[in-house]
Design a protein around this motif. Structure first.
Motif, PDB file in Angstrom:
ATOM      1  N   LEU A 206      68.153  82.930  52.310  1.00 18.20           N
ATOM      2  CA  LEU A 206      69.384  82.928  51.506  1.00 18.20           C
ATOM      3  C   LEU A 206      69.480  84.210  50.693  1.00 18.20           C
ATOM      4  O   LEU A 206      70.549  84.810  50.575  1.00 18.20           O
ATOM      5  N   GLU A 208      68.012  87.001  51.452  1.00 18.53           N
ATOM      6  CA  GLU A 208      68.210  88.106  52.386  1.00 18.53           C
ATOM      7  C   GLU A 208      69.672  88.176  52.819  1.00 18.53           C
ATOM      8  O   GLU A 208      70.264  89.261  52.885  1.00 18.53           O
ATOM      9  N   ALA A 209      70.240  86.994  53.093  1.00 17.37           N
ATOM     10  CA  ALA A 209      71.653  86.965  53.486  1.00 17.37           C
ATOM     11  C   ALA A 209      72.508  87.543  52.362  1.00 17.37           C
ATOM     12  O   ALA A 209      73.440  88.319  52.600  1.00 17.37           O
ATOM     13  N   ALA A 210      72.187  87.169  51.117  1.00 18.46           N
ATOM     14  CA  ALA A 210      72.962  87.663  49.984  1.00 18.46           C
ATOM     15  C   ALA A 210      72.778  89.168  49.815  1.00 18.46           C
ATOM     16  O   ALA A 210      73.721  89.887  49.463  1.00 18.46           O
ATOM     17  N   ALA A 211      71.547  89.641  50.085  1.00 20.20           N
ATOM     18  CA  ALA A 211      71.293  91.085  49.972  1.00 20.20           C
ATOM     19  C   ALA A 211      72.152  91.840  50.985  1.00 20.20           C
ATOM     20  O   ALA A 211      72.745  92.876  50.669  1.00 20.20           O
ATOM     21  N   ILE A 212      72.231  91.307  52.201  1.00 18.50           N
ATOM     22  CA  ILE A 212      73.057  91.951  53.220  1.00 18.50           C
ATOM     23  C   ILE A 212      74.538  91.816  52.865  1.00 18.50           C
ATOM     24  O   ILE A 212      75.342  92.710  53.112  1.00 18.50           O
ATOM     25  N   ASP A 213      74.879  90.690  52.220  1.00 16.36           N
ATOM     26  CA  ASP A 213      76.264  90.481  51.792  1.00 16.36           C
ATOM     27  C   ASP A 213      76.651  91.406  50.638  1.00 16.36           C
ATOM     28  O   ASP A 213      77.800  91.405  50.203  1.00 16.36           O
ATOM     29  N   GLY A 214      75.689  92.133  50.102  1.00 17.00           N
ATOM     30  CA  GLY A 214      76.034  93.126  49.090  1.00 17.00           C
ATOM     31  C   GLY A 214      75.737  92.700  47.660  1.00 17.00           C
ATOM     32  O   GLY A 214      76.198  93.332  46.722  1.00 17.00           O
ATOM     33  N   ALA A 215      74.967  91.611  47.474  1.00 18.38           N
ATOM     34  CA  ALA A 215      74.665  91.170  46.116  1.00 18.38           C
ATOM     35  C   ALA A 215      73.459  91.941  45.581  1.00 18.38           C
ATOM     36  O   ALA A 215      72.442  92.050  46.249  1.00 18.38           O
ATOM     37  N   LYS A 216      73.613  92.477  44.359  1.00 20.40           N
ATOM     38  CA  LYS A 216      72.500  93.172  43.722  1.00 20.40           C
ATOM     39  C   LYS A 216      71.514  92.136  43.203  1.00 20.40           C
ATOM     40  O   LYS A 216      71.863  90.961  43.104  1.00 20.40           O
TER      41      LYS A 216
END
Lengths: 311, 363
Positions: A206, A208-216
């Motif tokens: 989750l 990692e997905a958020a990191a790829i989605d652009g979340a700092k």
């Protein structure tokens, strides 16, 4: 047809004993299984609680059964300045320590959730304050806060931060701060380990997905980790608030409610009045005064947990 | 644009050399599949492209820019995870919108893109639901939706179909293919399923133990495997292998072992001229074996005893004992065969593969 005829005859030939048939019935079985718990809770929780209520409306003292006096004890304690101080102290103590325990506990949990060498050892060490009997560790703290032998004073003095001695447990405000520090020290491990367990149920995918989605990083914490950890956090807070609100050992060992009754909490004041002074009924009234507050806290938090979990 | 180039990529995990000197050029709009058994380094390679794993040495570049040091969010890629990795506390809509919100898109643009993606994937009805209220296939679509709303340069797929049941997997495979044709975005797809690799990939990378074994179009891998591993991995049922010794008799080459003695067709024989008297590994696919009849006159033939008959409806798989070893043949459903039968089996001469027994490379 043939099958049912056979089973009919077998039933008729060998009827099971009545006892067994009762246990086949799930309602009876449930009742039987619940009996030990009901007996234990009844003997050690419900009965003392009822006795407490009965005691609080009498004028009992040690050695004197006393008479029914209605709400006189409650009237008396609400006009008692020390009681008011201890109510204020209890809320302050619970509020401040819970905020710090949550903050520090979460921070520690996030650190421990990372991969590093000696992870298992660090996790075990974190639990130490929680494992040591509270009375023992509190005695150690008492020495650390001792006005003459205080290692804290020695440290602060040699660091050049203070010039004279700080009388930690002799000043009302400092004494309160001291017991708050000890409570936080003792409570952080519980928060850290429970929240760590909660963090480990959150799939790393989750994040990692958020990191790829652009979340700092802090956005990932705020939008992913925190909401998913919330049910665990609420349960941990619930336990902690109840325990802290009714805390006794730390204050009893550190200050005994002093200086000049400035650090009393519900439990220590109830003990002092009820056991120390022998005014059993008044002591019962003080400890009962905690009940509505705790009851409300439990109801609100349980409702909230249910709402969060249904999502 | 979405051209991905891997140059000399290595990855070490605590001393384990997980990915060894991978060099690849993935073209714009290409559907590239990484396939291999578990632990072959395919997922690690994908995660390095995503930026979720550091690169021990080498360079990864996207459209000419080296991205080694870029955070995942700055690489303009989208990834679909094996377990979907949907945010459980958000609705389907919010799951899809999250990446756009983080990138500070206008609300109207977010709405437009989410609805468009939902329309493409047929999940318009589900937008207010939460992941736990969805079936596996629906979750898969949401995960795809979350990737496509971003309009990234490259899609990364990490075994996205492995959690679906067999029927749904086939259906989603077709939809993925259609989606790729429609969007035309470069896709890198990791799977351990060679059927997925063959059907989805424009090109396929076969990996084993961190080393790229062969890169090529699906049929190229099937027809001309570069080594024994690729030959055995691609194709189902797997290729039959037999260790044989090459001998010469009457000017033609013979391959033989304890249960097999066949005359090698000229084309194969030429490649084995230098290996007379030595051992080679012979490979033949089950579908290239037939029950010998009139049409196979002159084809290499051998005797076999049928041990198991597997009726698949469209074909019959025969497990046969050939000398000491077992071979599988896939034959016409009309072939009247039963367990215990002794058969004469013919090989399609042009479909024989030979490998070096030591290096396992194709000869």
């Amino acid at each position: 047809m043939a099958i049912s005829a056979v089973s009919d005859t077998t039933l008729r030939e060998a009827p099971p004993p009545r006892r067994h048939r009762l246990l086949e019935d799930e309602r009876w079985l449930a009742f039987v299984l619940l009996v030990p718990t009901i007996v234990l809770l009844g003997m050690f929780i419900a009965y003392p609680f009822m006795r407490g209520i009965l005691l609080s409306v009498t004028s009992s003292r040690v050695g004197m059964p006393g008479d029914f006096v209605g709400l006189a004890n409650f009237y008396k304690i609400f006009n008692d300045g020390i009681f008011r101080t201890s109510v204020y102290n209890t809320f302050l103590y619970t509020g401040v320590t819970t905020v710090f325990k949550l903050g520090l506990g979460l921070w520690l949990a996030m650190l421990l959730n990372r991969n590093f060498r000696g992870k298992a050892l660090a996790r075990a060490f974190i639990l130490l304050p929680f494992i040591i009997p509270t009375v023992l560790s509190t005695f150690a703290w008492k020495w650390m806060f001792d006005p003459t032998f205080s290692v804290l004073n020695w440290l602060l003095y040699h660091l050049g931060l203070i010039t004279g001695r700080i009388n930690w447990l002799g000043d009302p405000d400092l004494a309160m701060i001291s017991i708050i520090i000890v409570n936080i020290w003792r409570g952080v491990p519980f928060f850290a380990i429970s929240l760590l367990a909660g963090l480990q149920t959150i799939s790393p995918e989750l994040n990692e997905a958020a990191a790829i989605d652009g979340a700092k990083p802090w956005q990932r914490f705020w939008h992913i980790t925190w909401p998913l950890l919330l049910p665990v956090t609420m349960v941990v807070m619930l336990f902690s608030v109840i325990q802290t609100f009714a805390d006794f050992q730390i204050v009893y060992v550190m200050t005994g409610g002093g200086p000049a009754n400035a650090t009393h909490l519900f439990a220590t004041y109830a003990y002092q009045i009820g056991i120390g002074t022998g005014l059993l009924s008044e002591g019962a009234a003080i400890s009962l005064a905690m009940f509505p507050v705790l009851f409300l806290v439990v109801i609100v938090q349980l409702l909230y947990i249910r709402r969060v979990e249904v999502r | 644009m979405g051209q991905v180039v891997l140059k000399g990529i290595n990855k070490f995990f605590d001393g384990v050399h997980a990915v060894k000197d991978v060099n690849l050029q993935i073209r714009d709009k290409e559907f590239m599949v990484f396939v291999g058994p578990s632990g072959c380094g395919k997922t690690t390679t994908l995660r390095m492209i995503a930026g979720l794993e550091t690169i021990s040495s080498g360079d990864i570049s996207i459209d000419g820019n080296v991205v080694n040091e870029l955070a995942p969010m700055d690489r303009d890629i989208a990834m679909v995870f094996q377990n979907y990795a949907l945010y459980p506390h958000m609705t389907v809509y919010d799951n899809m919108a999250f990446g756009l919100k983080m990138r500070k898109f206008e609300r109207s643009e977010i709405n437009k893109r989410v609805l468009e993606a939902a329309d493409i994937l047929g999940i318009g009805e589900l937008l207010t639901r939460r992941p736990r209220q969805l079936s596996g296939g629906q979750r898969q679509r949401v995960a795809l939706g979350r990737a496509i709303v971003r309009h990234p340069r490259v899609f990364l797929f990490d075994e996205p179909l492995s959690n679906l049941d067999a029927k749904l997997r086939v259906q989603m495979r077709v939809e993925l293919k259609k989606l790729h044709l429609r969007l035309g975005t470069t896709a890198i797809y990791v799977t351990h399923d060679q059927v997925e690799a063959m059907t989805l990939g424009d090109r396929v990378v076969v990996m084993k133990d961190g080393v790229v074994q062969q890169v090529g179009e699906p049929l190229e891998l099937y027809n001309h495997p570069s080594n024994k591993f690729v030959a055995g991995f691609i194709g189902s049922p797997a290729m039959n292998f037999a260790a044989v010794t090459v001998t010469e008799a009457n000017g033609s080459l013979i391959a033989e072992n304890s249960g097999l003695r066949i005359k090698l067709p000229d084309e194969t024989a030429q490649r084995l001229r230098g290996r007379i008297g030595r051992e080679v590994m012979l490979g033949v696919r089950p579908e290239d074996l037939t029950v010998a009849g009139g049409a196979d006159l002159g084809h290499p033939c051998f005797d076999a005893v049928i041990e198991v008959v597997e009726q698949l409806g469209s074909e019959i798989l025969l497990d046969m004992k050939v000398g000491e070893s077992i071979m599988v043949a896939s034959v016409e459903p009309t072939a009247g065969v039963s367990v215990g039968d002794k058969l004469r089996v013919a090989m399609r001469p042009s479909r024989l593969h030979v490998f070096d027994p030591q290096t396992e490379a194709a000869i």
